[in-house]
Design an enzyme around this catalytic site. Structure first.
Site, PDB file in Angstrom:
ATOM      1  N   ASP A  67      84.158 -79.864  36.317  1.00  0.00           N
ATOM      2  CA  ASP A  67      83.291 -80.667  35.450  1.00  0.00           C
ATOM      3  C   ASP A  67      82.861 -81.904  36.222  1.00  0.00           C
ATOM      4  O   ASP A  67      83.377 -82.186  37.307  1.00  0.00           O
ATOM      5  CB  ASP A  67      83.964 -81.034  34.120  1.00  0.00           C
ATOM      6  CG  ASP A  67      85.255 -81.837  34.283  1.00  0.00           C
ATOM      7  OD1 ASP A  67      85.438 -82.503  35.313  1.00  0.00           O
ATOM      8  OD2 ASP A  67      86.092 -81.798  33.362  1.00  0.00           O
ATOM      9  N   ASP A 128      92.913 -82.912  22.450  1.00  0.00           N
ATOM     10  CA  ASP A 128      92.320 -82.154  21.351  1.00  0.00           C
ATOM     11  C   ASP A 128      92.332 -80.653  21.622  1.00  0.00           C
ATOM     12  O   ASP A 128      91.716 -79.877  20.881  1.00  0.00           O
ATOM     13  CB  ASP A 128      90.882 -82.624  21.096  1.00  0.00           C
ATOM     14  CG  ASP A 128      89.958 -82.335  22.281  1.00  0.00           C
ATOM     15  OD1 ASP A 128      90.477 -82.042  23.384  1.00  0.00           O
ATOM     16  OD2 ASP A 128      88.729 -82.408  22.114  1.00  0.00           O
ATOM     17  N   HIS A 130      91.268 -79.339  24.562  1.00  0.00           N
ATOM     18  CA  HIS A 130      90.154 -78.930  25.413  1.00  0.00           C
ATOM     19  C   HIS A 130      90.611 -78.532  26.808  1.00  0.00           C
ATOM     20  O   HIS A 130      91.695 -78.887  27.254  1.00  0.00           O
ATOM     21  CB  HIS A 130      89.077 -80.020  25.485  1.00  0.00           C
ATOM     22  CG  HIS A 130      89.427 -81.206  26.334  1.00  0.00           C
ATOM     23  ND1 HIS A 130      89.814 -82.415  25.805  1.00  0.00           N
ATOM     24  CD2 HIS A 130      89.405 -81.388  27.679  1.00  0.00           C
ATOM     25  CE1 HIS A 130      90.021 -83.292  26.779  1.00  0.00           C
ATOM     26  NE2 HIS A 130      89.781 -82.685  27.928  1.00  0.00           N
TER      27      HIS A 130
END
Length: 240
Positions: A67, A128, A130
């Site tokens: 990313d 969360d 992810h």
């Protein structure tokens, strides 16, 4: 799925380092493509690997970030972190680093295919649930490849990315990430998890329903998925 439980963070880091180094050594004989993670969890792992790599060069190993958070007027935050934690201390040659960013994400799945695919991707686990930049609330199904995600989807994401970027004026409009389909296309997935603060979300990832609200739950469907976690992180597994 393979779950490896270690005594503590140090042991988790050593097991993860051995997992990554095992793939790096394969670079003596052939090209090996590895996608690696930033953040706090892999810091000790990279320190251990540094001792191994300082006298050993594996020129057939190529490294990919999964990313990138662009910054207006600056370089990407993910690549900056990987250079500081791993590439520079280990003296990885620039020719071995394949940069994924906002300029090339639209064609990156094709590039990965042409490169022979990712042999192993090493991930952390977000609070969360992810993985990569696939945050809860950002997915449009699990079929997406490399993709851009708006930094303005909600106030939580916007504030976090503005902080990381050094202010709203420096924050770009979107970040880019390997999508679920890209990650599931990797030949091997390894997730490293440490600490009591990750226990609740790890339980949801490994024991809850597979759903977009807990993105990493998808990884359980991969045929070669390994979780390396310390005792604190797994402390809620098997409990109601």
């Amino acid at each position: 799925m393979n779950l490896i439980v270690t005594e503590n963070y140090e042991n988790m880091s050593r097991v993860a380092a051995m997992e990554l180094m095992g793939k790096i050594v394969e670079g003596k004989e052939k090209r090996v493509n590895l996608s690696v993670t930033g953040g706090k969890t892999p810091v000790r792992m990279y320190e251990i690997i540094q001792e191994f790599l300082k006298d050993n060069k594996f020129e057939n190993v190529h490294y990919y970030n999964f990313d990138e958070i662009p910054v207006k007027g600056g370089s990407g935050l993910t690549m900056d972190t990987l250079r500081r934690l791993f590439f520079q201390p280990c003296r990885i040659d620039e020719a071995q680093i394949d940069v994924f960013d906002e300029k090339n994400y639209m064609h990156y799945d094709k590039k990965l295919e042409e490169d022979g695919g990712i042999d192993m991707i090493m991930l952390g686990l977000g609070p969360d649930g992810h993985f990569c930049g696939n945050l809860s609330g950002t997915l449009n199904g699990f079929g997406e490849g490399c993709r851009a995600v708006s930094n303005h989807l909600n106030e939580r994401i916007e504030k976090r990315l503005a902080f990381l970027s050094g202010g709203m004026d420096k924050m770009a409009d979107y970040y880019v990430t390997f999508g679920p389909a890209t990650v599931m296309g990797c030949k091997k997935i390894v997730m490293i998890v440490s600490g009591m603060e990750k226990a609740e979300i790890l339980k949801k990832v490994l024991e809850g329903p597979i759903c977009e609200e807990i993105p990493s739950s998808l990884l359980r469907l991969h045929p070669d998925f390994t979780v390396i976690a310390d005792k604190d992180a797994v402390s809620l597994l098997g409990k109601k």
